[in-house]
Scaffold this motif. Sequence first.
Motif, PDB file in Angstrom:
ATOM      1  N   PHE A 111       0.812  -1.210   0.000  1.00  0.00           N
ATOM      2  CA  PHE A 111       0.000   0.000   0.000  1.00  0.00           C
ATOM      3  C   PHE A 111       0.848   1.263   0.000  1.00  0.00           C
ATOM      4  O   PHE A 111       0.398   2.313  -0.479  1.00  0.00           O
ATOM      5  CB  PHE A 111      -1.018  -0.060   1.128  1.00  0.00           C
ATOM      6  N   ALA A 112       2.082   1.169   0.488  1.00  0.00           N
ATOM      7  CA  ALA A 112       2.999   2.289   0.287  1.00  0.00           C
ATOM      8  C   ALA A 112       3.243   2.484  -1.210  1.00  0.00           C
ATOM      9  O   ALA A 112       3.253   3.619  -1.712  1.00  0.00           O
ATOM     10  CB  ALA A 112       4.312   2.048   1.030  1.00  0.00           C
ATOM     11  N   LEU A 113       3.433   1.381  -1.933  1.00  0.00           N
ATOM     12  CA  LEU A 113       3.633   1.451  -3.381  1.00  0.00           C
ATOM     13  C   LEU A 113       2.393   1.983  -4.081  1.00  0.00           C
ATOM     14  O   LEU A 113       2.490   2.838  -4.982  1.00  0.00           O
ATOM     15  CB  LEU A 113       4.004   0.073  -3.917  1.00  0.00           C
ATOM     16  N   VAL A 114       1.219   1.499  -3.690  1.00  0.00           N
ATOM     17  CA  VAL A 114      -0.025   1.998  -4.282  1.00  0.00           C
ATOM     18  C   VAL A 114      -0.148   3.508  -4.067  1.00  0.00           C
ATOM     19  O   VAL A 114      -0.539   4.254  -4.976  1.00  0.00           O
ATOM     20  CB  VAL A 114      -1.240   1.255  -3.692  1.00  0.00           C
ATOM     21  N   GLY A 115       0.201   3.975  -2.875  1.00  0.00           N
ATOM     22  CA  GLY A 115       0.160   5.403  -2.604  1.00  0.00           C
ATOM     23  C   GLY A 115       1.106   6.179  -3.507  1.00  0.00           C
ATOM     24  O   GLY A 115       0.749   7.243  -4.046  1.00  0.00           O
ATOM     25  N   TRP A 116       2.315   5.666  -3.686  1.00  0.00           N
ATOM     26  CA  TRP A 116       3.290   6.315  -4.563  1.00  0.00           C
ATOM     27  C   TRP A 116       2.756   6.392  -5.986  1.00  0.00           C
ATOM     28  O   TRP A 116       2.873   7.432  -6.665  1.00  0.00           O
ATOM     29  CB  TRP A 116       4.616   5.562  -4.521  1.00  0.00           C
ATOM     30  N   LEU A 117       2.172   5.290  -6.466  1.00  0.00           N
ATOM     31  CA  LEU A 117       1.630   5.260  -7.828  1.00  0.00           C
ATOM     32  C   LEU A 117       0.494   6.269  -7.993  1.00  0.00           C
ATOM     33  O   LEU A 117       0.440   7.018  -8.974  1.00  0.00           O
ATOM     34  CB  LEU A 117       1.142   3.842  -8.153  1.00  0.00           C
ATOM     35  N   THR A 118      -0.425   6.286  -7.037  1.00  0.00           N
ATOM     36  CA  THR A 118      -1.541   7.226  -7.109  1.00  0.00           C
ATOM     37  C   THR A 118      -1.044   8.664  -7.116  1.00  0.00           C
ATOM     38  O   THR A 118      -1.523   9.505  -7.884  1.00  0.00           O
ATOM     39  CB  THR A 118      -2.503   6.998  -5.931  1.00  0.00           C
ATOM     40  N   TRP A 119      -0.089   8.966  -6.252  1.00  0.00           N
ATOM     41  CA  TRP A 119       0.447  10.325  -6.146  1.00  0.00           C
ATOM     42  C   TRP A 119       1.056  10.782  -7.475  1.00  0.00           C
ATOM     43  O   TRP A 119       1.015  11.972  -7.811  1.00  0.00           O
ATOM     44  CB  TRP A 119       1.492  10.350  -5.042  1.00  0.00           C
ATOM     45  N   HIS A 120       1.589   9.812  -8.236  1.00  0.00           N
ATOM     46  CA  HIS A 120       2.221  10.144  -9.518  1.00  0.00           C
ATOM     47  C   HIS A 120       1.287   9.895 -10.703  1.00  0.00           C
ATOM     48  O   HIS A 120       1.734   9.904 -11.862  1.00  0.00           O
ATOM     49  CB  HIS A 120       3.519   9.345  -9.686  1.00  0.00           C
ATOM     50  N   GLY A 121       0.012   9.676 -10.430  1.00  0.00           N
ATOM     51  CA  GLY A 121      -0.962   9.519 -11.506  1.00  0.00           C
ATOM     52  C   GLY A 121      -0.837   8.228 -12.273  1.00  0.00           C
ATOM     53  O   GLY A 121      -1.232   8.155 -13.450  1.00  0.00           O
ATOM     54  N   LEU A 122      -0.338   7.176 -11.615  1.00  0.00           N
ATOM     55  CA  LEU A 122      -0.125   5.886 -12.279  1.00  0.00           C
ATOM     56  C   LEU A 122      -1.117   4.847 -11.760  1.00  0.00           C
ATOM     57  O   LEU A 122      -1.541   4.900 -10.601  1.00  0.00           O
ATOM     58  CB  LEU A 122       1.308   5.404 -12.036  1.00  0.00           C
ATOM     59  N   PRO A 123      -1.494   3.873 -12.588  1.00  0.00           N
ATOM     60  CA  PRO A 123      -2.474   2.857 -12.171  1.00  0.00           C
ATOM     61  C   PRO A 123      -1.996   2.058 -10.977  1.00  0.00           C
ATOM     62  O   PRO A 123      -0.805   1.731 -10.854  1.00  0.00           O
ATOM     63  CB  PRO A 123      -2.609   1.958 -13.410  1.00  0.00           C
ATOM     64  N   GLY A 124      -2.935   1.711 -10.097  1.00  0.00           N
ATOM     65  CA  GLY A 124      -2.613   0.963  -8.891  1.00  0.00           C
ATOM     66  C   GLY A 124      -3.287  -0.388  -8.823  1.00  0.00           C
ATOM     67  O   GLY A 124      -3.350  -0.994  -7.753  1.00  0.00           O
ATOM     68  N   ALA A 125      -3.793  -0.871  -9.952  1.00  0.00           N
ATOM     69  CA  ALA A 125      -4.400  -2.202 -10.015  1.00  0.00           C
ATOM     70  C   ALA A 125      -4.061  -2.807 -11.363  1.00  0.00           C
ATOM     71  O   ALA A 125      -3.780  -2.094 -12.332  1.00  0.00           O
ATOM     72  CB  ALA A 125      -5.909  -2.128  -9.820  1.00  0.00           C
ATOM     73  N   VAL A 126      -4.077  -4.137 -11.423  1.00  0.00           N
ATOM     74  CA  VAL A 126      -3.728  -4.868 -12.644  1.00  0.00           C
ATOM     75  C   VAL A 126      -5.009  -5.445 -13.248  1.00  0.00           C
ATOM     76  O   VAL A 126      -5.602  -6.373 -12.681  1.00  0.00           O
ATOM     77  CB  VAL A 126      -2.721  -6.003 -12.338  1.00  0.00           C
ATOM     78  N   PRO A 127      -5.473  -4.910 -14.376  1.00  0.00           N
ATOM     79  CA  PRO A 127      -6.743  -5.382 -14.944  1.00  0.00           C
ATOM     80  C   PRO A 127      -6.789  -6.878 -15.227  1.00  0.00           C
ATOM     81  O   PRO A 127      -7.847  -7.498 -15.101  1.00  0.00           O
ATOM     82  CB  PRO A 127      -6.859  -4.565 -16.245  1.00  0.00           C
ATOM     83  N   ALA A 128      -5.645  -7.480 -15.572  1.00  0.00           N
ATOM     84  CA  ALA A 128      -5.623  -8.917 -15.834  1.00  0.00           C
ATOM     85  C   ALA A 128      -5.960  -9.713 -14.581  1.00  0.00           C
ATOM     86  O   ALA A 128      -6.399 -10.868 -14.668  1.00  0.00           O
ATOM     87  CB  ALA A 128      -4.242  -9.336 -16.361  1.00  0.00           C
ATOM     88  N   ALA A 129      -5.764  -9.101 -13.428  1.00  0.00           N
ATOM     89  CA  ALA A 129      -6.067  -9.771 -12.163  1.00  0.00           C
ATOM     90  C   ALA A 129      -7.469  -9.454 -11.675  1.00  0.00           C
ATOM     91  O   ALA A 129      -8.182 -10.338 -11.185  1.00  0.00           O
ATOM     92  CB  ALA A 129      -5.053  -9.368 -11.095  1.00  0.00           C
ATOM     93  N   THR A 130      -7.870  -8.202 -11.797  1.00  0.00           N
ATOM     94  CA  THR A 130      -9.154  -7.791 -11.224  1.00  0.00           C
ATOM     95  C   THR A 130     -10.320  -7.917 -12.194  1.00  0.00           C
ATOM     96  O   THR A 130     -11.471  -7.963 -11.784  1.00  0.00           O
ATOM     97  CB  THR A 130      -9.093  -6.326 -10.746  1.00  0.00           C
TER      98      THR A 130
END
Length: 377
Positions: free
Chosen positions: A324-343
Amino acid sequence: MRVLGLSSGTSHDGIDAALVEFSVTPGGADLRGRLLHHATTAYEPALRAAIRAALPPGKVRLGDVCGLDTRLGQAFAGAATAVLDAAGPADLVCSHGQTLFHAATGGTLQLGQPAWIAERTGLPVVADVRVRDVAAGGQGAPLAPVLDLMLLAGKKGRWGAVNLGGIANLTVAVPGEATAYDTGPGNALIDAAALAVTGEPYDRGGALAATGTVRTELLDRLLVDPYYARTPPKSTGKELFSPAYLDGAGSYPPADLLATLTELTAVTVAAEIRRHRLDHVVISGGGVHNPTLLDRLTRMAQGATLVRSEDLGLPADAKEAVLFALVGWLTWHGLPGAVPAATGARGPRVVGAITPGAEPLRLPAPLTKVPHKLTME
């Protein structure tokens, strides 16, 4: 950038926290993460009891849900400030909160009001990280492949990752075959049975299961659950694998019941490892502390080498919080935080909502390159 990740999983025993310093390598192709501090703050007994009572199949009033959202927000705020006091400042917090209900495409609910964290720490907070994926047609879970695929990028061979939390999930990190999904129960049923028959929240070290006999008639009955036959994308939780799932199993001796439920987790996880012909599997989560479970999983995985996540610079107990630290970093930089192939979402989405901290909200400029590999230090 220093990001504090906070998480409480389906075992609902406490709040995991990880302070990670992220930096982009020269050229922007890779991301480095340095784990500065990680800790677990146990829930107070009364709060944990309230969470357990609110989980399915429990019935709760809306006022109770509101109160629990506040109490959890305050608990997460306390866990955050404890880490910041111990390890120094951060730039951002990302809080997963505590899942109370997960119905895949029908919705998902995590409690732990982020305003309490923002108010206590003065930092902006990314939270409610699953709902955007659900709105895009996904299941909002699992999110673990966001970390797993970056951590395992470039490795030779057929690599995967398994997190043995309350629910077990698998990530397949083979190029061209990348996917991830919940395999079924990890510790959820084992813990529920241990609490019911011993009064302890879990089977410490798998000791009781190790003395029991697997009851094949019970195991066979459990294995016919339709969830196992469903094709991914799929996710599950305690809405299905709740203590009520074990109704009718109370007639078995405690050791045999625990042995059978431990076998159930090993059988269902190993079946998916074999299905994808994985030869290396990174394991993490609370289940790594259960040698009985790991022994059964190793035997059934038929040659796949189980690699502790520590070997990749990621302590097993810190993985969810680092995620979730990584997810936060991605969100802050406008990058996707989930993998569509998984979800199963229609496409990649930037996830979460941001609660401002004490200062005006200033997002960074977009990155010119998107990092695809993460190295933990």
